[in-house]
Each structure stands twice: as structure tokens, then as C-alpha cells.
Design a protein around this motif. Structure first.
Motif: not given
Length: 289
Positions: A19-25, A142-150, A205-210, A216-219
Motif C-alpha cells: 500500500v505504501l508503494f502505491l502511494v509513494a510511487s 480475507v480482505y487483507r489477503i485480497a488487498l495484497c493481491v490487488v 487509491l491507497g486511501g480507498i483500499l485502506v 477514515v479521519f481528518p489528518g
């Protein structure tokens, strides 16, 4: 720590790093290709999470939230590049910092007007709810596994675009020498627009997937912005491959640091960065090492 617990923590570290790679890329493309310092990158991560909550709340569909959030962020990136960012290319970094800091304030005010200050949660798709039972007391969502795959699929797509397509060739050429790229008649200014918008979309996209595994909060983008810059510096400015390696290193260091050295976990990634930069001052994949 037994082998199964170690495997779970390893998976957590990989998921965090991906996830960090998606945002940092997105940040390393904007910084490395356009030469623009975008301090508002974390704000777009937060905006993506809020868009996911808002669209999912009205439609009941996380997939629509995913598609709609990325599309809105991409269009917003195009508008911002056309109105503001293209005038900052080639300017001194202080002007870029001031502009992007102003964008942070504007985005935060718009977020407050549209979505308020409340903390929200986003439900994952129904078919990704639940957990896989590993032992009597240990399970894995299960969602965490799917998140890794995505994230792996998206990372492969990013590398394919950068390394195997004409657009990627232009991006790499522009990263090497923007003036020469323009002199050859390549429409690099148009590419700049889509690179910036793509970087914004990746942050959102990183924020959506996480959002389904975090509140979901300010800051919420502030910490992600700092980590993204650490990844960019660690991997080498402008290097997507370096960002991938750096993000995975930080994800694993942070995850296992919280397990083995909880009292020092908050500084371990900065110790890692300092050690790497002492060894390779321009980052792992940076030029001039």
C-alpha cells in the motif's frame, strides 16, 4: 514466535509495504519526473478514503466507491495541473512547497465542508468479509489477503507501463533530460499533466483500499505523507523500482519492529533510512551512487 505467527506478521508487513508503494510511487513520479515537491500528496490519500466512505454510503457498493473515487481524483489532478502545477515546473522548491501547503489547507477545508469532522468506517465488499481460520485462536481477514493481491497486480501494471510502453519510454526519457525530450518534439508537457493526475489517483487509491481496514479521519494522510517521502528518499528520487524496494523494507521494518521492539518502533524506519543513506547517499536505486 512460532512459524505461523511469523508468517502472519510477514503478510502484514508485505501488505503495509505494498500500500505504501502505491502511494509513494505517485509521489516519486511527480517529484522525479516533474521536479515538483507535492506536500499535498497525503491530503489526496485522505481525500480518497473520504470519497470511498461517501460514495459507499450513498450507493452501498465498495466497487463503485473504488472506481468513482479514483476517477474523481484523476480529474481533480488534471485540473490542478492545468491551473497551478504547470506554472510551478522549473520554479524554486520554496514556491512549490508554499503552493502544495496551500493545497493542503484548501483540501482540508473542503473535506470539512463536504464530509465534516467525524470518524467513519467503510465496509469491504460482502464477498471479501470474514476471516480465514488459521488456528483455534488465530485468523486472518480475507480482505487483507485480497488487498495484497490487488496491490501486487497494480504494482505489476505500474512497472509494465513504465518499462514496456511508449508512455513509459517518454516518462523515463523526461526523467533523464526534460529539455532534450522537448527538443525531440515529444509532447512532454502533456505527459506531465497525466503523470501528475496519475500520481494523485494513486494516492487516493491507497486511501480507498485502506479505508475498510482503517478508520477514515481528518489528518490521516499526514503520517502517510512522511512515510512516502522516506520511501522516495530511501529508494532514490525518480526510481519506481527503488520506491518498491524501499516501501517493502519500511513495511517489514515497521511491522516486525512493533512486535520485537515496541518501545523503539516509531524510530526504526528512520534509523533504517539513515543507515541506507550512509551507505548509498542517493538512495538504493538513485543516480550517482
Amino acid at each position: 514466535m512460532d512459524a505461523l505467527t511469523f508468517a502472519v506478521q510477514l503478510l502484514n508487513g508485505l501488505q503495509y509495504g505494498l500500500v505504501l508503494f502505491l502511494v509513494a510511487s505517485g509521489l516519486t513520479l511527480v517529484f522525479g519526473i516533474l521536479g515538483v515537491i507535492n506536500l499535498a500528496h497525503g491530503a489526496f490519500y485522505m481525500l480518497g478514503a473520504y470519497l470511498a466512505w461517501w460514495i459507499a454510503a450513498y450507493t452501498g457498493s465498495f466497487m463503485l466507491a473504488l472506481i468513482g473515487g479514483v476517477a474523481i481524483s484523476f480529474v481533480l489532478g488534471l485540473l490542478l495541473e492545468e491551473i497551478f502545477v504547470k506554472r510551478m515546473i522549473g520554479r524554486d522548491h520554496l514556491a512549490q512547497v508554499l503552493l502544495s501547503f496551500g493545497l493542503i489547507l484548501v483540501i482540508d477545508e473542503v473535506r470539512q465542508i463536504l464530509f465534516g469532522k467525524d470518524v467513519h468506517s467503510v465496509a469491504p465488499p460482502a464477498w471479501l468479509k470474514g476471516s480465514i481460520q488459521l488456528t483455534d485462536i488465530l485468523s486472518y481477514p480475507v480482505y487483507r489477503i485480497a488487498l495484497c493481491v490487488v496491490c501486487l497486480v497494480l504494482a505489476a501494471l505500474i512497472f509494465f507501463v513504465i518499462q514496456r510502453t511508449r508512455l513509459g519510454m517518454i516518462i523515463r526519457a523526461g526523467a533523464e533530460n526534460r529539455d532534450m525530450t522537448r527538443a525531440l518534439g515529444i509532447p512532454f508537457d502533456k505527459v506531465n499533466r497525466y503523470v501528475f493526475a496519475g500520481g494523485i489517483a494513486l494516492a487516493a487509491l491507497g486511501g480507498i483500499l485502506v479505508s475498510p481496514i482503517s478508520t477514515v479521519f481528518p489528518g490521516m494522510g499526514d503520517g502517510m505523507l512522511i512515510l512516502s517521502f522516506v520511501v522516495v528518499v530511501l529508494g532514490g528520487i525518480g526510481s519506481v523500482a527503488g520506491a518498491a524496494i524501499g516501501a517493502l523494507m519500511i513495511g517489514l521494518t515497521d511491522t516486525f519492529g512493533k512486535v520485537f521492539f515496541p518501545q523503539f518502533s516509531s524510530i526504526l524506519i528512520y534509523v533504517l533510512m539513515a543507515g541506507i543513506l550512509l551507505w548509498r547517499p542517493n538512495g538504493l536505486m538513485g543516480k550517482g551512487n
